[in-house]
Write an enzyme that holds these catalytic residues in place. Sequence first.
Site, PDB file in Angstrom:
ATOM      1  N   GLU A   1       0.843  -1.195   0.000  1.00 15.25           N
ATOM      2  CA  GLU A   1       0.000   0.000   0.000  1.00 15.25           C
ATOM      3  C   GLU A   1       0.881   1.249   0.000  1.00 15.25           C
ATOM      4  OE1 GLU A   1      -3.349   1.880   3.012  1.00 15.25           O
ATOM      5  OE2 GLU A   1      -3.289  -0.295   2.734  1.00 15.25           O
TER       6      GLU A   1
ATOM      7  N   ASP B   1       0.176   5.391   0.545  1.00 11.94           N
ATOM      8  CA  ASP B   1      -0.928   6.222   1.033  1.00 11.94           C
ATOM      9  C   ASP B   1      -0.681   7.723   0.966  1.00 11.94           C
ATOM     10  OD1 ASP B   1      -2.248   3.928   1.827  1.00 11.94           O
ATOM     11  OD2 ASP B   1      -1.692   4.115   3.934  1.00 11.94           O
TER      12      ASP B   1
ATOM     13  N   GLU C   1      -3.175  10.434   2.819  1.00  9.78           N
ATOM     14  CA  GLU C   1      -4.379  10.663   3.606  1.00  9.78           C
ATOM     15  C   GLU C   1      -4.371  12.106   4.094  1.00  9.78           C
ATOM     16  OE1 GLU C   1      -5.420   6.291   5.469  1.00  9.78           O
ATOM     17  OE2 GLU C   1      -4.252   7.681   6.706  1.00  9.78           O
TER      18      GLU C   1
ATOM     19  N   THR D   1       1.367  10.403   5.008  1.00 10.61           N
ATOM     20  CA  THR D   1       1.864   9.464   3.990  1.00 10.61           C
ATOM     21  C   THR D   1       2.382   8.217   4.686  1.00 10.61           C
ATOM     22  OG1 THR D   1       4.140  10.341   3.965  1.00 10.61           O
ATOM     23  CG2 THR D   1       2.530  11.378   2.481  1.00 10.61           C
TER      24      THR D   1
ATOM     25  N   GLU E   1       5.415   6.190   8.450  1.00  9.78           N
ATOM     26  CA  GLU E   1       4.665   7.438   8.297  1.00  9.78           C
ATOM     27  C   GLU E   1       5.557   8.676   8.272  1.00  9.78           C
ATOM     28  OE1 GLU E   1       4.009   5.227  10.745  1.00  9.78           O
ATOM     29  OE2 GLU E   1       1.854   4.771  10.832  1.00  9.78           O
TER      30      GLU E   1
END
Length: 292
Positions: A104, A106, A108, A122, A133
């Site tokens: 994944e 990301d 967000e 992220t 993150e």
Amino acid sequence: MPTFSQSASNFSPIMLLVLSIFFTCASANFLGDADVTYGGDRVNILEAGRTLTLSLDQTSGSGFQSKKEYLFRRFDMQLKLVPANSAGTVTTFYLSSVGAGHDEIDFEFLGNSTREPYTVHTNVYSQGKGNKEQQFRLWFDPTSSFHTYSILWNSQLIIFLIDNIPIRVYNNHEAIGTPFPKKQPMRVYCSLWNADDWATQGGRVKADWSKAPFVATYRNFNINACAAGGSCDSKSADSSNTEATTWRTKELDARERNRLRWVQQKHIVYNYCSDSNGFANGFPAECKRSRF
């Protein structure tokens, strides 16, 4: 934390405009290239498939996904986030495979109280493991107009970009034992959902449902990417088009590294490689490598 106006002063207005429209590709059509995943009539497709809105109320959020799976390339989405009091909401644009040990990548966007900045979250998962993150505060208001959010993904690195400005690079560090997502095809997913138990100031600020429905708008969905099982890795029709193939061996040039350094120095608010509480037994191996 610098304000929008203080940080944006590092770039001229003309430069910011150029950056916001620099990467223009043939856009996909939401009618033909996306499926609604949940939310029913909370998903609205407009302008003959060029624009899509997601809405969130106290009953449900909403979301969609690309019809096809992809392995590598650049993915772009223009977004206008939930305006005003967006506390408790999370708007997403990400890539993901399915099943156990999923991969994944990301983006967000964590909402906030009126006049307080969004947090851009992220993360990267490989073989089901995340905890990579980094979070940022933007140098502009992401609710007043559309901005382009991009993920460039190849076998050696992942670059997160906003208006063609790199904000994060996640390199392939398999050589030192860090998994990297490069084998599992992924779909594009987007959603708007309620996360007021954690999204805004650690869950201290809840969604104000009197302001619902909350609405985020997506536009110019670019999925000009390598469809799983396609001919992307062989000599194909676009193999002579330099712009169409530079993603395969993309690395940041000196100017892009300077932009990345500016974002990482002025706008980052969380970096897992600096979180001694979260990694009390020692930081991940890749944290010893330069993030620039």
